[in-house]
Design an enzyme around this catalytic site. Structure first.
Site, PDB file in Angstrom:
ATOM      1  N   ASP A  44       7.313  16.706  48.681  1.00 22.67           N
ATOM      2  CA  ASP A  44       7.241  15.265  48.926  1.00 22.67           C
ATOM      3  C   ASP A  44       7.224  14.432  47.640  1.00 22.67           C
ATOM      4  O   ASP A  44       6.419  14.664  46.744  1.00 22.67           O
ATOM      5  CB  ASP A  44       5.972  14.982  49.731  1.00 22.67           C
ATOM      6  N   SER A  49       9.421   9.927  50.980  1.00 25.48           N
ATOM      7  CA  SER A  49       8.906  10.573  52.185  1.00 25.48           C
ATOM      8  C   SER A  49       9.496   9.897  53.431  1.00 25.48           C
ATOM      9  O   SER A  49      10.706   9.880  53.599  1.00 25.48           O
ATOM     10  CB  SER A  49       7.372  10.532  52.164  1.00 25.48           C
TER      11      SER A  49
END
Length: 289
Positions: free
Chosen positions: A183, A38
């Site tokens: 993600d 991320s």
């Protein structure tokens, strides 16, 4: 010596990772291997592209003032959401933010480089919604563990960074070939284990999670980000910290997913904390060399 630096996700708190790299550079112990999830994937990708740490600092300063300019809400999807839902139709909205502006910005910052053009060894995870698997994007030719993970050696750095940063419901999934990616923090918010499965024995991890605070309001953004944060922290707690050292810089409590105005403070906190930890970092690294 060869060691890997694992950078956790955490929204704009990820600016702290730039401060960590700055302190490591001053101590002349920059990592030859890096993994990021991320927000950590953004810093890892920039570092692997060859961007100097001093330039990363400028990026943080720019985003602290203009970060919101790179958010492109899906207005059409938002307008059609309720009518589609109430009519029993397929809802076309896949995320509040399309992410195309950020993708273009990452492409500019990395010079359009592909994974195999990275100047250091790199691992970035993203989760494929089509198969349910974690994909580990890497330029490491000989990974140790090929059974439990799906390794991918192709792709542009900017796409991999955007995919790993696409928080579900907040950002639309990134389409890459047959993959539909979200993600990497869904499964691996602190990717130290992925470095070890790639064959890197010595790992230093940087956790940028903070003390949990209740949502400031009842908005969908606050609800989604806090839910994702809780999930990531639970997954992280289930994992084992088998790295040489866990760094956990104290960051501003106000810093969150999209608090661009807190990025400079996060970067400085990461830098000051890591400077103090340099003797311990060196002790751990050279003890294992």
């Amino acid at each position: 010596m060869e060691y890997g630096l694992a950078l956790a996700g955490g929204g704009t708190r990820g600016a702290a990772h730039v401060g960590v790299l700055k302190a490591l550079e001053e101590a002349r112990i920059l990592p030859p291997v890096v993994a990021g999830t991320s927000a950590g994937s953004i810093v890892a990708g920039l570092y692997a592209s060859g961007m100097p740490v001093s330039e990363m600092e400028k990026v943080v300063k720019h985003l602290s003032k203009h970060g919101n300019d790179y958010l492109d809400p899906d207005y059409a999807g938002l307008l059609g959401f309720m009518p589609q839902l109430l009519a029993g139709m397929n809802v076309s909205l896949s995320g509040l933010i399309k992410g195309k502006k950020l993708l273009a910005y990452f492409n500019e910052l990395t010079g359009g480089k592909q994974l195999d053009e990275s100047i250091v060894k790199l691992v970035i995870p993203a989760v494929d919604l089509m198969s349910g698997r974690t994909l580990c994007f890497t330029n490491i030719d000989e990974v140790r563990d090929r059974k439990d993970l799906h390794w991918v050696w192709d792709g542009y750095l900017c796409e991999v960074m955007m995919a790993s940063s696409s928080v579900p419901a907040i950002f639309s999934p990134l389409e890459m070939g047959n993959y539909r990616l979200v993600d990497g923090g869904v499964t691996d918010n602190l990717p130290e284990n992925l470095l070890q499965k790639a064959g890197i024995q010595t790992v230093i991890s940087v956790d940028i999670g903070g003390r949990y605070c209740a949502p400031s309001d009842d908005s969908i953004l606050e609800t989604a980000t806090h839910s994702f944060s809780i999930m990531s922290e639970r997954l992280k707690a289930c994992g084992s910290n088998s790295g040489a050292l866990l760094l956990k810089p104290p960051l501003p409590e106000k810093a969150g997913l999209l608090t661009f105005d807190q990025m400079m403070a996060c970067m400085e906190a990461g830098y000051q904390y890591t400077r103090k930890m340099i003797p311990e970092i060196k002790m751990c690294l050279f003890k294992r060399s």
